[in-house]
Design an enzyme around this catalytic site. Structure first.
Site, PDB file in Angstrom:
ATOM      1  CG  HIS A 192       8.543 -10.245  -1.117  1.00  0.00           C
ATOM      2  ND1 HIS A 192       9.073  -9.644   0.005  1.00  0.00           N
ATOM      3  CD2 HIS A 192       8.737  -9.372  -2.136  1.00  0.00           C
ATOM      4  CE1 HIS A 192       9.572  -8.463  -0.320  1.00  0.00           C
ATOM      5  NE2 HIS A 192       9.370  -8.261  -1.612  1.00  0.00           N
ATOM      6  CE  LYS A 250      15.107  -0.710  -3.449  1.00  0.00           C
ATOM      7  NZ  LYS A 250      14.016  -1.708  -3.583  1.00  0.00           N
ATOM      8  NE  ARG A 273       4.727  -3.371  -4.393  1.00  0.00           N
ATOM      9  CZ  ARG A 273       5.907  -3.219  -3.850  1.00  0.00           C
ATOM     10  NH1 ARG A 273       6.036  -3.362  -2.564  1.00  0.00           N
ATOM     11  NH2 ARG A 273       6.954  -2.907  -4.574  1.00  0.00           N
ATOM     12  CB  SER A 324      10.353  -4.501   2.116  1.00  0.00           C
ATOM     13  OG  SER A 324      10.109  -5.774   1.583  1.00  0.00           O
TER      14      SER A 324
HETATM   15  P1  ADP Z   1      12.830  -4.427  -5.408  1.00  0.00           P
HETATM   16  O1  ADP Z   1      14.077  -3.967  -4.760  1.00  0.00           O
HETATM   17  O2  ADP Z   1      12.998  -5.077  -6.742  1.00  0.00           O
HETATM   18  O3  ADP Z   1      11.690  -3.457  -5.366  1.00  0.00           O
HETATM   19  P2  ADP Z   1      11.340  -6.004  -3.506  1.00  0.00           P
HETATM   20  O4  ADP Z   1      11.913  -7.032  -2.632  1.00  0.00           O
HETATM   21  O5  ADP Z   1      10.764  -4.809  -2.858  1.00  0.00           O
HETATM   22  O6  ADP Z   1      12.471  -5.653  -4.522  1.00  0.00           O
HETATM   23  O7  ADP Z   1      10.242  -6.658  -4.435  1.00  0.00           O
HETATM   24  C1  ADP Z   1      10.509  -7.709  -5.300  1.00  0.00           C
HETATM   25  C2  ADP Z   1       9.339  -7.884  -6.225  1.00  0.00           C
HETATM   26  O8  ADP Z   1       8.184  -8.236  -5.488  1.00  0.00           O
HETATM   27  C3  ADP Z   1       8.965  -6.627  -7.022  1.00  0.00           C
HETATM   28  O9  ADP Z   1       8.544  -7.050  -8.303  1.00  0.00           O
HETATM   29  C4  ADP Z   1       7.809  -6.065  -6.230  1.00  0.00           C
HETATM   30  O10 ADP Z   1       6.943  -5.301  -7.059  1.00  0.00           O
HETATM   31  C5  ADP Z   1       7.132  -7.347  -5.776  1.00  0.00           C
HETATM   32  N1  ADP Z   1       6.318  -7.150  -4.580  1.00  0.00           N
HETATM   33  C6  ADP Z   1       6.715  -6.712  -3.369  1.00  0.00           C
HETATM   34  N2  ADP Z   1       5.681  -6.637  -2.510  1.00  0.00           N
HETATM   35  C7  ADP Z   1       4.584  -7.041  -3.218  1.00  0.00           C
HETATM   36  C8  ADP Z   1       3.182  -7.171  -2.906  1.00  0.00           C
HETATM   37  N3  ADP Z   1       2.690  -6.852  -1.723  1.00  0.00           N
HETATM   38  N4  ADP Z   1       2.357  -7.612  -3.893  1.00  0.00           N
HETATM   39  C9  ADP Z   1       2.847  -7.907  -5.121  1.00  0.00           C
HETATM   40  N5  ADP Z   1       4.136  -7.802  -5.476  1.00  0.00           N
HETATM   41  C10 ADP Z   1       5.004  -7.370  -4.540  1.00  0.00           C
END
Ligand code: ADP
Length: 171
Positions: A23, A47, A101, A139
């Site tokens: 992030h 979630k 990702r 996460s």
């Molecule tokens: P969501 O509930 O929208 O999946 P996240 O907090 O998991 O929320 O992720 C928010 C954004 O960050 C999403 O667009 C996700 O694809 C991106 N993201 C999370 N981890 C990574 C990573 N390691 N590399 C690139 N983008 C990421």
């Protein structure tokens, strides 16, 4: 008028449960694209988050404070519990930033872009990729590893490591 020069606002939405180096890398890159970056922390009760909304907002603020200081762009961390497009509109965002990702993210994001573009065609979604070393971080996996007592340093910032470990112990 000079004082009405258009400032570009971007919205980076997510659950951030917990905020990871993936992030943070996307936030750093997003800051290069906009004058003001709103990090939208979604309630996402479905979630079943490890941290409450208030905790996640405070953690994201704390972990991004140094990036905000280093950047000429403004950073704002806000909670939201409404349709993403409605939040983007009320926040004055002209772009939504998402991280990509792997191919697995693509299908869901592809549908989201299509639906969101229908709701408001003026707002563009922009996809960014994190540095290769941060790409595999999620996460969900951080929580799974921590639940079994595995080492999560290197995936999330040091203060988050202890907060995740403490929360896992109290569960
Ligand atoms: P969501 O509930 O929208 O999946 P996240 O907090 O998991 O929320 O992720 C928010 C954004 O960050 C999403 O667009 C996700 O694809 C991106 N993201 C999370 N981890 C990574 C990573 N390691 N590399 C690139 N983008 C990421």
């Amino acid at each position: 008028m000079a004082d009405q020069k258009k400032r570009r606002t971007g919205l980076y939405p997510g659950t951030f449960d917990p905020i990871t180096y993936g992030h943070l890398d996307i936030i750093k890159r997003g800051l290069k694209l906009v004058d003001r970056l709103i990090i939208g922390v979604a309630t996402n009760p479905s979630k079943n988050p490890l941290f409450s909304l208030e905790e996640r907002v405070a953690q994201v603020r704390r972990e991004t404070a140094h990036l905000a200081q280093q950047s000429a762009s403004e950073v704002e961390v806000l909670a939201f519990d409404e349709l993403l497009m409605h939040f983007a509109e009320s926040a004055g965002a002209s772009i939504i930033i998402r991280g990509l990702r792997a191919v697995s993210d693509f299908e869901y994001e592809f549908q989201m872009v299509g639906m969101n573009a229908h709701l408001n065609p003026e707002i563009e979604t922009v996809f960014l990729m994190a540095d290769a070393k941060y790409q595999p971080i999620s996460s969900r996996l951080v929580k799974e590893i921590a639940a079994y007592g595995g080492k999560i340093t290197g995936f999330i910032p040091p203060r988050m490591v202890s907060e995740v470990a403490d929360r896992m112990k109290s569960r």
